[in-house]
Structures are given as structure tokens and as C-alpha cells.
Design an enzyme around this catalytic site. Structure first.
Site, PDB file in Angstrom:
ATOM      1  N   HIS A  57      98.057 -81.858  11.227  1.00 12.77           N
ATOM      2  CA  HIS A  57      98.467 -82.971  10.373  1.00 12.77           C
ATOM      3  C   HIS A  57      99.293 -82.464   9.186  1.00 12.77           C
ATOM      4  CE1 HIS A  57      94.962 -84.412  12.596  1.00 12.77           C
ATOM      5  NE2 HIS A  57      95.384 -85.640  12.376  1.00 12.77           N
ATOM      6  N   SER A  59      85.227 -86.782   9.357  1.00 17.54           N
ATOM      7  CA  SER A  59      84.772 -88.158   9.499  1.00 17.54           C
ATOM      8  C   SER A  59      85.012 -88.789   8.140  1.00 17.54           C
ATOM      9  CB  SER A  59      83.298 -88.210   9.880  1.00 17.54           C
ATOM     10  OG  SER A  59      82.879 -89.546  10.043  1.00 17.54           O
ATOM     11  N   LEU A  60      86.041 -89.600   8.043  1.00 17.31           N
ATOM     12  CA  LEU A  60      86.529 -90.043   6.738  1.00 17.31           C
ATOM     13  C   LEU A  60      85.506 -90.895   5.992  1.00 17.31           C
ATOM     14  CD1 LEU A  60      90.242 -90.828   7.622  1.00 17.31           C
ATOM     15  CD2 LEU A  60      89.349 -88.876   6.364  1.00 17.31           C
ATOM     16  N   LEU A  76     100.487 -94.482   4.191  1.00 18.32           N
ATOM     17  CA  LEU A  76     100.477 -94.541   5.645  1.00 18.32           C
ATOM     18  C   LEU A  76      99.193 -93.966   6.218  1.00 18.32           C
ATOM     19  CD1 LEU A  76     104.140 -93.468   6.425  1.00 18.32           C
ATOM     20  CD2 LEU A  76     103.168 -95.765   6.584  1.00 18.32           C
ATOM     21  N   ARG A 113      51.969 -91.880   6.275  1.00 21.75           N
ATOM     22  CA  ARG A 113      52.910 -92.012   5.151  1.00 21.75           C
ATOM     23  C   ARG A 113      52.221 -91.667   3.835  1.00 21.75           C
ATOM     24  NH1 ARG A 113      53.637 -98.305   3.305  1.00 21.75           N
ATOM     25  NH2 ARG A 113      51.579 -99.063   3.899  1.00 21.75           N
ATOM     26  N   GLU A 142      71.863 -96.151   2.382  1.00 25.30           N
ATOM     27  CA  GLU A 142      71.356 -95.040   3.171  1.00 25.30           C
ATOM     28  C   GLU A 142      72.389 -93.959   3.433  1.00 25.30           C
ATOM     29  OE1 GLU A 142      68.713 -98.486   3.669  1.00 25.30           O
ATOM     30  OE2 GLU A 142      70.883 -98.253   4.010  1.00 25.30           O
ATOM     31  N   PHE A 186      66.247 -97.742   9.166  1.00 21.47           N
ATOM     32  CA  PHE A 186      67.442 -97.792   8.320  1.00 21.47           C
ATOM     33  C   PHE A 186      68.192 -96.472   8.290  1.00 21.47           C
ATOM     34  CE2 PHE A 186      64.677-100.977   5.844  1.00 21.47           C
ATOM     35  CZ  PHE A 186      64.904-101.945   6.809  1.00 21.47           C
TER      36      PHE A 186
END
Length: 615
Positions: free
Chosen positions: A28, A116-117, A179, A308, A356, A381
Site C-alpha cells: 500500500h 484490522s482497522l 480515499l 463467579r 466491550e 458480551f
């Protein structure tokens, strides 16, 4: 560097970006060319970084969120003198450190994997939070973003969090080149559109011409002098800057330049400028991590406790023993029980609210600074942040994730709250560890063990109280299991984890009354799985039943099946799992409706034994 030198440096970075992509015949370069002046001025005049000591505590941190512009980053490394020209031309080739998108597994100066943008800024917020509240040092976090990725919701989770936390040690540089991959971005060159959005989240905004090196220089100085707010520099640039054939033209994304030699000549030819990057200031207060003896909570056998609850108590105890442990939560700390840690160690507790993606990104950012994060929310989640988990694995990040309220056993809340995909999600992550305890003492031990593991670690906890099966001094090695029922007369083996362990034990008692002996295995380590114990059970009993409070795809049953994929005969296997869409009902009703309670296990076992006898 002065104006002329900065201009020349920008051209050098463009030329080297073009050369690297041409050598690779991919990449690129146009995305790199638009941001060349932005990175050149930062490298020469403002970044404080010791490339010989990338772990220096006072180093500024730089995150290339637009990871596809890696040729620019590698060109900058060459200008800084840490890679040679020959290595630059190995870009994207087999065995090269210079990958298509940069990762810290290959290069020590890369903070986090990008590509991963929309992830660079969230991770940068985590690093900046560590600087402000944990390291308490004055290093800066610089994040270079592209304008296309500002369409990602994760960017705005990060922007709001940074504004709320007043992260004035964070500077975001947005390369607004108009662009994207397939054409114009949503807002094009409208810097004001982006500025209004950041201002709404209490950011200091600066709008500049990104190719005016003096304006860029002044903007960085202004950012460094801003207090109480994070700063975003919105820079109007041109994709493919400097080469008429590609400058500000559509259809040139992700391609080496046509006629690269002509383009290099148009840019003025190769240069060999060397940048002396400023050294970091000495760390103001070298980090001192307290350590002490670990005193985990102890639960009496026969009592009942929710896993938990045990997690919350164990995490607080671990925080007392280890000063490098931090806890993060997604605004459900009273349910996940991270509030126990927050009360005991408020200076190391971070509320990320219902965001998250930012929760996981913050953990990743803090891990880059050497902290040991435990991030918690409902198991259901965490699926929203799966891409952040995936990228964390690519980074080689060491983070602990804890999902509570798993499975139909949570009861009346209904399917939207039930984590029924989480085991599959985390098992699929490279190098991950997946743990699912069935009682309080087991949970406490595994919480402590997670801190010493590598990679992505996931612990699944349950909402309801369950009997304490194990003594407080029992050991639970990762990769192991526990055989809870066993005899020489066993007709089959029931493999369970978490809540279904108790159902399996109850089923074994029922079956024993009918003269059917069954083995019960608590497979608390879902990944890595205890292959030896499973194979022995198959050899000695011939039949296996897996029981899981999870969808059948990718969970416990698949983990067990993979123990027999080495070519040996696969044992007779029945898999009980949640195969229908649950509704609202009491926990015992949910387990029965799903066919994973003691009655269902016993019925399946009888059918399996009868079929085995007939054959």
C-alpha cells in the site's frame, strides 16, 4: 530538523515506501505516501524513543493504526538506522520481519498488531491509561490513524473513553487523505466533520495541511502543551502525494505504483537521510511492584458457592500478592464480582463501561506495558470483542478474559444473556487457554494459575451457587482433568465441565442404583485438553458422553473429539449440548429443557449401554 530537511525526509519516506512495495510487487504505497510528512516530522522532532531499548519505561509509544501503511513505518525504521536498505526490500517476502501489516512478534518496536482497522486508537487509549494511572510517567502515546477507519464504532468507544479519562498524554494523528479502498470516504476532506465529532467527546482538535511540515511541527508542539484533554490532529493529505499518476486518484489502493522507477524519479530519487531520534527522559519514578504471599480464599467441601464469587475473591487476593495485576470490567462488576478487586485495589481497577471492544483493547494496551490484566464481563458480551481478541493473539499479547453468566444455567434472563458460543470462540484463537471450573476452590486455583500463562487466557464462570467438590488444597494443572467417579466396572465415561459436572455426578449416582457404573471426568481445562485421560477412558470404558452448557459447535464435545484425531479408532461418542433456542425459565428447568441435566444424562447413558450390549 529544519523545514527543508523535514521536506526532504518526507520525500525519502515516500521513495522508500514505493521501493518496498515495488520489490514486493504488492502493498500500500499510496496510503504510505499521504502520511509521510506526518510521520517524518514526528520521528525527527518530537518522538522520544530509544530504539536500542524498546522496553525503556520512558519511551514514547507509537501505534500505526492504519497498519496497511507498513511501508511507511519500515521506511521510518530505515531512516532511524534500525534496519538496513537491504532488509527494507525484503518487504512481504518469506521469512522477512517486514510483514504486510506489522506485528510485535517480529519487530520489537511495534506496540501492537494492526491491520484490522479501528483497533490502534482503542489500544492506544489502554497504553495512555497505563501511563497516567499505573506507570505514572510522562511518556506520550502517538497513534496514526486513517480517515476510513473512523467509520468503525470502536474508534468512538475509544474517543469517548479517552475524553472521559482526560488523557492528555494521548495524541491521535488522522491522515485524512479522502480515499478509502473502493473510493471516497464518508466525509472526504471535510476536516470539520471529524473535528465536531471529537470535540463532542471533549478532545482538543487541530486542523492542518498535512503536507505543510511547519504546520505539522507546530501542531505537534501544540498537542504536547495541551493539558486536561487528549489531542487529535486532523491532517488534510493526498493519497499518493508527489506522483501525478496516482495522486488523489481512485483505484490505486493496495497496489504497487505503475512505473515505479519513473515515480521515484518524480519524487527526486532515493535519499539516505539519517534521523537522530530524541532519547526518552529518564523515568520519573521507576516502577516498583509489590509482591507478597498469595492467600487464596478457601471454601469447605459440601458448602455451596458460585464460581463467579470465588473468582472475585481470588482476584482480589491475587492483587494483594502481585502488584502488577490489574482488573477491568464492562460495567457489570457487581455481577462478575470484579468489584471485590475494585474495593481492595481501587488504584488498579478500571471501569470501561458497556464498551466491550474498548475493554479488551485497554487490557491489550496495558499488557504492552508489562501489566497483567484481568478483563471481565458477561460471556455473551465478549463476542462483541472477538476481533480484538483475535488481533491480541496476533500481537502475542498476554491477557486474561473472564466471562460470567455462561450458559442456560443462568435461568430466567433469556437467551440474549446466555453465553453459549464463548468456548468455541476462545478455543479457535491461536495459542489460547480455555478454563471452565465447576466449584469455588477450583476457580480460585485457576484464577491464580492464569497469571503465569502466555497468550490469551479465558475463564468461564457461572452465576448460580454450586456444591464445593474439591478441597482448598487440591491442585489443578492447566491441561489436566479430574476423574471424580471411577471403577473397574465402568460401562462408559461422562465428560463434563462447569455446571454439568454436578449434573454428571448426580446422573452417576442414579445409574449406580440401576447397577450401571460410569466414570465421570471433570474436564476443567477445555484447551489444552487432557488427551491422556480421555484416551484411557475410551480404552477402558469404550463409550463417551460429553455434556456441555454450550452449543454443540466448537465447545466441549469438539475438544474431546479432537483427542482422537491422530488416526486411532474413535470411541462411540454421544454429545449432549444446547441444541434449541432457550427461553426464560428457572435454571433447573433450563438444564432439563436443553437435555443436559442429570435425568437426561442418565437416560442417554442407558440408551448407549443398551446399544452397546445389543451389538
Amino acid at each position: 530538523m529544519n523545514t527543508a530537511e523535514l521536506t526532504e525526509l518526507g520525500q525519502q519516506l515516500r521513495v522508500d515506501s514505493v521501493r518496498a512495495a515495488a520489490a514486493a510487487e504488492s502493498g500500500h504505497p499510496t496510503s504510505s505516501m499521504s502520511a509521510a510528512d506526518l510521520l517524518g516530522v514526528l520521528l525527527a522532532n518530537h518522538l522520544r524513543y530509544d530504539f536500542e531499548r524498546p522496553d525503556h519505561p520512558a519511551n514514547d509509544r507509537f501505534v500505526l493504526s492504519k497498519g496497511h501503511a507498513s511501508p511507511l513505518l519500515y521506511a521510518a525504521y530505515k531512516a532511524a538506522g534500525v534496519i538496513e536498505d537491504g532488509e527494507l526490500l525484503t518487504f512481504r517476502k518469506l521469512g522477512s520481519r517486514l510483514e504486510g501489516h506489522p506485528t510485535p512478534r517480529r519487530l520489537p518496536w511495534v506496540e501492537t498488531a494492526t491491520g484490522s482497522l479501528g483497533q490502534g486508537l482503542p489500544v492506544g487509549v489502554g497504553i495512555a491509561l497505563a501511563g497516567k494511572r499505573l506507570d505514572r510517567d510522562d511518556y506520550r502515546v502517538w497513534v496514526l490513524c486513517g480517515d476510513s477507519e473512523l467509520a468503525e464504532g470502536s474508534v468512538w468507544e475509544a474517543a469517548e473513553h479517552a475524553g472521559y479519562e482526560h488523557l492528555d498524554n494521548l495524541v491521535v494523528i488522522v491522515d485524512v487523505n479522502r480515499l478509502g479502498q473502493r473510493g471516497p470516504t464518508r466525509h472526504g476532506h471535510d476536516l470539520g466533520a471529524y473535528a465536531r465529532r471529537f470535540q463532542a467527546f471533549d478532545w482538543h482538535t487541530i486542523e492542518i495541511d498535512g503536507h505543510d511540515v511547519d504546520a505539522v511541527d507546530r501542531a505537534y508542539g501544540e498537542a504536547l502543551s495541551t493539558t486536561g484533554q487528549p489531542t487529535v490532529i486532523l491532517a488534510r493529505t493526498l493519497k499518493g502525494k508527489g506522483v501525478a499518476a496516482v495522486e488523489d486518484r481512485e483505484g490505486q489502493h493496495g497496489k504497487p505504483l505503475p512505473a515505479a522507477e519513473d515515480a521515484i524519479a518524480e519524487l527526486g530519487g532515493p535519499r539516505d537521510l539519517h534521523v537522530r531520534v530524541s532519547e526518552p527522559l529518564a523515568a520519573a519514578t521507576p516502577r516498583s511492584i509489590t509482591t507478597g504471599s498469595l492467600e487464596l480464599p478457601r471454601f469447605d467441601q459440601g458448602d455451596e458457592a458460585a464460581t463467579r464469587d470465588a473468582f472475585g475473591k481470588a482476584l482480589a487476593a491475587l492483587g494483594s500478592a502481585r502488584g502488577d495485576v490489574v482488573a477491568l470490567d464492562g460495567e457489570v462488576g457487581d455481577s462478575t464480582r470484579t468489584e471485590e478487586f475494585g474495593k481492595a485495589h481501587p488504584d488498579r481497577f478500571f471501569e470501561c463501561y458497556i464498551a466491550e471492544q474498548q475493554l479488551v483493547a485497554t487490557a491489550v494496551g496495558m499488557a504492552t506495558r508489562g501489566w497483567v490484566p484481568y478483563a471481565s464481563t458477561f460471556a455473551a458480551f465478549l463476542t462483541r470483542a472477538h476481533d480484538f481478541v483475535r488481533m491480541a493473539s496476533i500481537s502475542g499479547s498476554g491477557i486474561n478474559l473472564v466471562g460470567s453468566h455462561a450458559g442456560v444455567a443462568i435461568g430466567q434472563d433469556g437467551p440474549s444473556q446466555m453465553g453459549l458460543e464463548d468456548l468455541a470462540m476462545f478455543r479457535s484463537v491461536y495459542g489460547s487457554t480455555v478454563l471452565y471450573p465447576c466449584d469455588a476452590n477450583q476457580t480460585a486455583r485457576l484464577v491464580a494459575a492464569m497469571a503465569g500463562l502466555d497468550g490469551i487466557r479465558y475463564l468461564r464462570t457461572s452465576r448460580g451457587k454450586m456444591p464445593v467438590v474439591y478441597g482448598p488444597d487440591e491442585e489443578f494443572p492447566v491441561g489436566g482433568s479430574k476423574v471424580l467417579r471411577s471403577s473397574e466396572e465402568d460401562r462408559l465415561t461422562v465428560v463434563a465441565a462447569g455446571v454439568t459436572v454436578h449434573e454428571a455426578l448426580a446422573a452417576a449416582d442414579r445409574l449406580a442404583q440401576d447397577g450401571i457404573r460410569v466414570r465421570v471426568v471433570d474436564l476443567y481445562s477445555v484447551k489444552p485438553v487432557d488427551v491422556e485421560t480421555l484416551r484411557r477412558a475410551a480404552e477402558e470404558t469404550g463409550c463417551l458422553i460429553t455434556v456441555e452448557d454450550h452449543h454443540p459447535e466448537g465447545g466441549l464435545g469438539d475438544a474431546v473429539l479432537e483427542a482422537f484425531t491422530d488416526g486411532r479408532p474413535v470411541p462411540r461418542l454421544v454429545r449432549l449440548a444446547v441444541r434449541t433456542m432457550p427461553g426464560s425459565a428457572a435454571p433447573d428447568e433450563q438444564l432439563h429443557a436443553a437435555g443436559i441435566d442429570a435425568v437426561s444424562i442418565a437416560a442417554a447413558a442407558k440408551l448407549l449401554v443398551e446399544e452397546a450390549v445389543v451389538r
